[in-house]
Every structure is written in C-alpha cells, then in structure tokens.
Write a protein that holds these residues in place. Structure first.
Motif, PDB file in Angstrom:
ATOM      1  N   PHE A 175      18.002  38.484  -1.927  1.00  0.00           N
ATOM      2  CA  PHE A 175      16.835  39.308  -1.653  1.00  0.00           C
ATOM      3  C   PHE A 175      17.234  40.788  -1.719  1.00  0.00           C
ATOM      4  CE2 PHE A 175      15.938  35.222   0.099  1.00  0.00           C
ATOM      5  CZ  PHE A 175      14.569  35.047  -0.009  1.00  0.00           C
ATOM      6  N   ALA A 176      16.326  41.603  -2.233  1.00  0.00           N
ATOM      7  CA  ALA A 176      16.606  43.031  -2.363  1.00  0.00           C
ATOM      8  C   ALA A 176      15.341  43.833  -2.027  1.00  0.00           C
ATOM      9  CB  ALA A 176      17.075  43.357  -3.775  1.00  0.00           C
ATOM     10  N   TYR A 177      15.575  45.035  -1.463  1.00  0.00           N
ATOM     11  CA  TYR A 177      14.475  45.949  -1.136  1.00  0.00           C
ATOM     12  C   TYR A 177      15.039  47.363  -1.163  1.00  0.00           C
ATOM     13  CZ  TYR A 177      10.668  48.115   1.530  1.00  0.00           C
ATOM     14  OH  TYR A 177       9.633  48.922   1.943  1.00  0.00           O
ATOM     15  N   GLY A 178      14.603  48.139  -2.155  1.00  0.00           N
ATOM     16  CA  GLY A 178      15.184  49.468  -2.315  1.00  0.00           C
ATOM     17  C   GLY A 178      16.666  49.335  -2.613  1.00  0.00           C
ATOM     18  N   GLY A 179      17.502  49.975  -1.816  1.00  0.00           N
ATOM     19  CA  GLY A 179      18.942  49.863  -1.989  1.00  0.00           C
ATOM     20  C   GLY A 179      19.578  48.887  -1.026  1.00  0.00           C
ATOM     21  N   ILE A 219      15.316  55.902   1.067  1.00  0.00           N
ATOM     22  CA  ILE A 219      15.320  55.475   2.468  1.00  0.00           C
ATOM     23  C   ILE A 219      14.001  55.850   3.135  1.00  0.00           C
ATOM     24  CG2 ILE A 219      16.399  55.815   4.725  1.00  0.00           C
ATOM     25  CD1 ILE A 219      19.054  56.224   3.237  1.00  0.00           C
ATOM     26  N   ASP A 220      13.544  57.076   2.878  1.00  0.00           N
ATOM     27  CA  ASP A 220      12.293  57.534   3.486  1.00  0.00           C
ATOM     28  C   ASP A 220      11.101  56.722   2.980  1.00  0.00           C
ATOM     29  OD1 ASP A 220      13.693  59.426   4.885  1.00  0.00           O
ATOM     30  OD2 ASP A 220      13.261  61.060   3.467  1.00  0.00           O
ATOM     31  N   GLY A 221      11.226  56.180   1.750  1.00  0.00           N
ATOM     32  CA  GLY A 221      10.116  55.421   1.177  1.00  0.00           C
ATOM     33  C   GLY A 221      10.086  53.956   1.580  1.00  0.00           C
ATOM     34  N   LEU A 222      11.119  53.512   2.274  1.00  0.00           N
ATOM     35  CA  LEU A 222      11.150  52.113   2.708  1.00  0.00           C
ATOM     36  C   LEU A 222      10.132  51.895   3.827  1.00  0.00           C
ATOM     37  CD1 LEU A 222      14.987  51.417   2.852  1.00  0.00           C
ATOM     38  CD2 LEU A 222      13.381  50.689   1.091  1.00  0.00           C
ATOM     39  N   GLY A 223       9.413  50.803   3.724  1.00  0.00           N
ATOM     40  CA  GLY A 223       8.477  50.454   4.779  1.00  0.00           C
ATOM     41  C   GLY A 223       9.139  49.572   5.823  1.00  0.00           C
ATOM     42  N   ASN A 224       8.368  48.708   6.443  1.00  0.00           N
ATOM     43  CA  ASN A 224       8.878  47.793   7.459  1.00  0.00           C
ATOM     44  C   ASN A 224       9.695  46.695   6.787  1.00  0.00           C
ATOM     45  OD1 ASN A 224       9.359  46.068   9.574  1.00  0.00           O
ATOM     46  ND2 ASN A 224       7.216  45.541   9.923  1.00  0.00           N
ATOM     47  N   ALA A 225      11.014  46.773   6.919  1.00  0.00           N
ATOM     48  CA  ALA A 225      11.898  45.782   6.280  1.00  0.00           C
ATOM     49  C   ALA A 225      12.317  44.695   7.257  1.00  0.00           C
ATOM     50  CB  ALA A 225      13.123  46.481   5.718  1.00  0.00           C
TER      51      ALA A 225
END
Length: 211
Positions: A118-122, A178-184
């Motif tokens: 699984f991946a989300y952003g970096g 990082i700032d653009g990541l939502g609720n991970a």
C-alpha cells in the motif's frame, strides 16, 4: 334312604397346567418390570446426559497496536520510518478455525495494485506475508481489506499485520506532499470463527462479519 356325599378330585389336563403356569410367570414378569421401571428410567436419563454434545472451547483473541504513526502529517520526516505494530494473538481452539483481520482506511488515501503493498504520497507499507487476502469492499466511506489465516485444532497465533511493523517514509518526500496528505489513519479489527460447517471461506467470513 340317606344321600351319600361323593368327593371328586378336580383334575387338570397337561395343557391346562401349562396355561396356568404361563399365567403365573407372566404376572411375575409384570411385577418385576414395574419394580425396576424407575431404575431403568434413571439410568437412561443419566446416560443421555453424559453423551450430550459439548461446546468446543475457544481461546482468547486480542489485537495489540503500538507505535508512533499518527494522523498528524507534521510528524512525518523524510527518510525516517514510522513504527506501527499491530499484532494478533489467539490462544487456540479445540476445533480448526479461521482468523480474519480487517484493514480499514479512508477512501482516497492508501492505494494498492496487489492487495499486499500500500502507498500514499511518499508513505508505504506491506501486509505481512502470513496473511492471505480474501476480499475488499467499501463501507461507510472507508476501504476495507479482509485477510485470513487458517489454523489447525489447538494451534495458536501471534503474528503482526504490517510487515516489519513499519510505515516506510520516502527520503524524497517533500513538505508540499506532506502538507497535502489527508487522514492516513489505519484501523485494524480481528475476528475468529470455526472453519467447519462452511463450504467456502467467504461463507465463513459472512458469518463472522459483524457489519
């Protein structure tokens, strides 16, 4: 002329004697049966009770989470992996069982092409290789992936869900990302059910699913 009394002996034929003896024997059997009837009834009742089915014993199932992975994206530092341990403990059952694990997260966050990585952003993480994916669905705005392990009778389980108990943080992740990541946020749930009596694993999961 005086009347004379004549005494006559009553005689029985052999057939009549046998009938009379059979009648007495029948009466004796009836009396004996009546006397022992209560004893037989109590014995049968006790026997039936001792032969009744016994409920199989299930052990304890727990899921323990520890680590420093939080929802606040400000805690993410490039190249610094985050600890995220989620461990399932099951003390076993007298019967064969299936242990299910649900991995739940909001839509538009974690993505996967193989139901394993699984991946989300970096950020990235993987399911531990001991777990097999059964199904996935959407539930109340969340993605839910269901994994399982099949256990033999009396087998115990202590296994992590996230491989290496780490969320990998890319060294190339930027502040804007990082700032653009939502609720991970990642949520885990575990359940167990006996495997007997079901034609397929999906049938077993349908019985175990509480949603």
């Amino acid at each position: 002329m005086a009347n004379k009394k004549h005494n006559r002996k009553v005689s029985f034929s052999l057939g009549e004697k046998l009938i009379f003896a059979a009648g007495i024997l029948f009466c004796l059997i009836a009396i004996t049966t009546a006397l022992l009837g209560g004893l037989f009834a109590r014995y049968v009742s006790t026997g039936a009770g001792s032969d009744s089915a016994r409920v199989a014993k299930f052990g304890d199932l727990t899921l323990t989470e520890t680590g420093d992975f939080v929802d606040d994206a400000g805690m993410i530092i490039p190249g610094n992996n985050l600890n995220k341990a989620a461990v399932v403990h099951f003390s076993g059952s007298e019967m064969a069982t299936v242990v299910f694990v649900e991995v739940i997260f909001p839509q538009n966050t974690w993505e996967t092409t193989d139901n394993e990585q699984f991946a989300y952003g970096g950020l990235s993480w993987s399911i531990d290789s001991d777990w097999d994916c059964l199904t996935s669905d959407l539930y109340e705005g969340n993605h839910r992936y269901v994994y399982y392990q099949i256990l033999d009778p009396h087998a115990t389980l202590e296994d992590e869900i996230i491989s290496g108990s780490q969320i990998i943080v890319s060294e190339e992740i930027t502040k804007d990302t990082i700032d653009g990541l939502g609720n991970a946020k990642l949520t885990f749930q575990a359940s167990v059910i006996q495997s007997g009596g079901f034609n397929t694993l999906m049938d077993a999961w349908a019985a175990a699913d509480t949603k």
